[in-house]
Design a protein around this motif. Structure first.
Motif, PDB file in Angstrom:
ATOM      1  N   TYR A 104       0.895  -1.151   0.000  1.00  0.00           N
ATOM      2  CA  TYR A 104       0.000   0.000   0.000  1.00  0.00           C
ATOM      3  C   TYR A 104       0.938   1.206   0.000  1.00  0.00           C
ATOM      4  N   ALA A 108       1.235  -5.891   3.602  1.00  0.00           N
ATOM      5  CA  ALA A 108       0.720  -7.135   4.178  1.00  0.00           C
ATOM      6  C   ALA A 108       1.681  -8.242   3.778  1.00  0.00           C
ATOM      7  N   THR A 123       2.874 -12.329   4.216  1.00  0.00           N
ATOM      8  CA  THR A 123       2.610 -13.710   4.635  1.00  0.00           C
ATOM      9  C   THR A 123       3.910 -14.492   4.544  1.00  0.00           C
ATOM     10  N   ARG A 142      -0.537  -6.691  13.626  1.00  0.00           N
ATOM     11  CA  ARG A 142      -1.414  -7.720  13.021  1.00  0.00           C
ATOM     12  C   ARG A 142      -0.669  -9.057  12.927  1.00  0.00           C
ATOM     13  N   ARG A 170      -0.104 -12.699  13.374  1.00  0.00           N
ATOM     14  CA  ARG A 170      -1.040 -13.787  13.619  1.00  0.00           C
ATOM     15  C   ARG A 170      -0.573 -15.038  12.889  1.00  0.00           C
ATOM     16  N   LEU A 190      -2.996 -18.845   8.103  1.00  0.00           N
ATOM     17  CA  LEU A 190      -4.063 -19.828   7.867  1.00  0.00           C
ATOM     18  C   LEU A 190      -3.744 -20.712   6.664  1.00  0.00           C
ATOM     19  N   VAL A 191      -2.652 -20.395   5.971  1.00  0.00           N
ATOM     20  CA  VAL A 191      -2.327 -21.201   4.776  1.00  0.00           C
ATOM     21  C   VAL A 191      -1.022 -21.988   4.922  1.00  0.00           C
ATOM     22  N   ILE A 210      -4.241 -16.600  -0.963  1.00  0.00           N
ATOM     23  CA  ILE A 210      -3.798 -15.536  -0.050  1.00  0.00           C
ATOM     24  C   ILE A 210      -4.293 -14.217  -0.615  1.00  0.00           C
ATOM     25  N   GLU A 231     -11.854 -10.592   7.611  1.00  0.00           N
ATOM     26  CA  GLU A 231     -10.853 -11.494   7.032  1.00  0.00           C
ATOM     27  C   GLU A 231     -11.329 -12.940   7.069  1.00  0.00           C
ATOM     28  N   LYS A 234      -7.081 -23.738   1.554  1.00  0.00           N
ATOM     29  CA  LYS A 234      -6.534 -22.907   2.630  1.00  0.00           C
ATOM     30  C   LYS A 234      -6.595 -21.447   2.204  1.00  0.00           C
ATOM     31  N   VAL A 235      -7.339 -20.669   2.954  1.00  0.00           N
ATOM     32  CA  VAL A 235      -7.594 -19.274   2.574  1.00  0.00           C
ATOM     33  C   VAL A 235      -7.148 -18.354   3.703  1.00  0.00           C
ATOM     34  N   SER A 236      -6.393 -17.328   3.375  1.00  0.00           N
ATOM     35  CA  SER A 236      -6.135 -16.287   4.369  1.00  0.00           C
ATOM     36  C   SER A 236      -6.335 -14.930   3.744  1.00  0.00           C
ATOM     37  N   CYS A 237      -6.578 -13.943   4.594  1.00  0.00           N
ATOM     38  CA  CYS A 237      -6.873 -12.601   4.102  1.00  0.00           C
ATOM     39  C   CYS A 237      -6.326 -11.550   5.058  1.00  0.00           C
ATOM     40  N   THR A 238      -5.850 -10.462   4.493  1.00  0.00           N
ATOM     41  CA  THR A 238      -5.590  -9.244   5.256  1.00  0.00           C
ATOM     42  C   THR A 238      -6.524  -8.196   4.681  1.00  0.00           C
TER      43      THR A 238
END
Lengths: 343, 343
Positions: free
Chosen positions: A155, A245, A247, A296, A298, A301-302, B151, B211, B228-232
């Motif tokens: 961003y 962001a 990952t 943030r 955490r 999840l993947v 992602i 998310e 498997k899904v993740s989001c910001t």
């Protein structure tokens, strides 16, 4: 120390002068002399530094008689002239991408790979802003847990395109608020209330150069080409501070608490990670700050044992001016600046 | 068909009326009657539809005498009243998150899982805007290549928080341009020239509900919990259209050309992917558009044979009003609306 700034009248030049002044005030760098250079268009202007008004001169096409040259006048100027500036012993810390991928040129974020700076042959490269901000947070994680994959979405603020970028955002936003159509010059499309997934030139692989820089420079700064890095670089209508962001897939699983503790003592990082208290990285709080905000944090999840995080760093500071001055400070602390006779 | 809109005076309500009018104009839905409902505060207002001024009434706490109820008055209102609205045969298409995860309630994006709509028991849920926009592009890829990991990083517009969200962005930006401090009410922090990585409430796992919705709803819409899904999820200072950077790991490798071809014939998708021509998804071009723009299609640098892409979709349309009306159209096309006697 005798310092020269090339590109003194730009957005990064402005920050360089402030960061140098702050370094001097806290007794880190002692600036005996500051030379200011810019294009002929800006020559003759005066800029205040340390209580004096300094006159901006035309960027020389030959050696610069200084200990350190902080260059931020764009890649083509640096490519053409940096070796000449350095030819009589000045160390050029270059903010452009001109030399970042040269094997002979260290690419340095002092908290991460400071010792590389000491191997310079006259030129040290300052990394791309997005990368500098990311690696401050990612390097400690990589050292301890081993980053296998790193997926970044950015961003990016308009000041990444300099003062003119910020001016365009403000001017054109004003127009839109008054019912007029936004135009554009610094950006590829109008930027007010828009999002532009296009920063720097497109490469053959469909990624922009800005996106590839994050991969290339992360590899070089971390000294590890095996990390798989991808990036989507996006310009958004903010003034300063790039957010990202990120990952991470890790070799060795980590918990968010472990990462918070690790980054809590990492140099250049401010852990800002209290969702309940509405604390997380944002341009609003990170702008003007030396440290990169990280929050943030955490569990991915993947990726099992992986980590997601969000960073915000003032790209005019850690992404540019601050990092350059920190390189100069690092060189001085390690006795790597041979101050010239007569100073 | 007799249609009711609950929440008619909100941002989505406004879009619903426009989309219904357009559906009627192109001969898809035939609206015999439109009832408008809102909170007591807005009751009595008149809104134009099909050349008439319709009066907004107070949302009923009992059955609604219509074939279709398009509800967009927030989760708590729907949770309390939707079953009553549906109790005499109306089909409620609910835009809130109140029922999305109920096993009894289909969660539908017509292009992706239209047949699910036919299994309703009075209520059909409209997905979260971010998810609806993403799955239009991801579903065809999943069907053909199998998505293993997804992602997502979002660039979400202020209208995700309704008309008040847009108004706050405009008002507060105006203040900042005139040297005043921005305040905030709709958002957790001031939004002008800022980025807020906080949409909806934080969950115990450190993710926001926004998310997690992307994970939960992608699973339900695609009928596959193994992805498997993740989001910001990030709020940015734009007015409408959510953009998303999406990285996909695939079961079967795909090339960018294969994905471009696949999505070129996918319903609801406009492939906008010509970097040389400066064509890629942006709010500037996607706003007001029914199709979701998909571009920046490129080979993943972190997953062999994986794909990265960037999408931009008008979240008031595909992410809300349009999708709801498309569900109504789907029901009608499949003879699933038993119009009441007397109409």
């Amino acid at each position: 120390m005798r310092v020269a700034i090339v590109g003194a009248t730009g957005a990064v030049g402005h920050e360089l002068m402030q960061v140098l002044e702050q370094s001097q005030q806290r007794g880190s760098l002692k600036i005996d002399e500051l030379q200011l250079y810019a294009s002929p268009r800006s020559a003759g202007k005066t800029l205040p530094f340390g209580g004096q008004d300094l006159t901006v001169q035309v960027t020389p096409e030959g050696p610069i008689d200084a200990d350190i040259v902080l260059a931020s006048a764009g890649g083509s100027v640096s490519l053409a002239l940096a070796h000449q500036w350095a030819s009589e012993g000045a160390i050029v810390i270059d903010n452009s991408s001109a030399f970042r991928y040269d094997a002979d040129v260290p690419l340095v974020v002092p908290e991460v790979n400071g010792p590389e700076a000491l191997k310079h042959k006259g030129i040290i490269a300052n990394p791309n802003c997005t990368t500098a901000i990311a690696v401050v947070a990612v390097a400690p994680i990589h050292r301890k847990y081993g980053v296998k994959r790193m997926i970044v979405s950015t961003y990016q603020a308009t000041s990444g395109a300099g003062q003119k970028g910020m001016d365009e955002l403000l001017t054109e936003t004003h127009k839109v608020l008054h019912g007029q159509q936004a135009s554009h010059q610094e950006f590829v499309h109008p930027i007010p209330f828009n999002v532009i997934p296009h920063i720097d030139a497109f490469q053959d692989n469909g990624y922009t150069k800005e996106e590839m820089k994050v991969a290339w420079e992360t590899h070089k700064i971390l000294g590890d080409d095996s990390i798989k890095v991808s990036c989507t670089a996006v310009r958004i209508p903010t003034l300063r501070t790039h957010s990202e962001a990120i990952t991470l897939e890790l070799e060795h699983p980590a918990t968010p608490d472990e990462i918070r503790e690790l980054l809590g003592s990492a140099p250049g990082v401010e852990v800002r990670d209290n969702p309940g208290g509405k604390l997380y990285p944002m341009p609003l709080t990170a702008s003007g700050k030396y440290d990169v905000e990280v929050g943030r944090i955490r569990q991915s999840l993947v990726f099992d044992g992986g980590i997601d995080l969000f960073v915000a760093g003032d790209q005019l500071l850690k992404g540019a001016a601050l990092n350059a001055v920190q390189i100069a400070e690092y060189l001085q602390e390690h006795g790597a600046i041979k101050q010239k006779a007569g100073v």
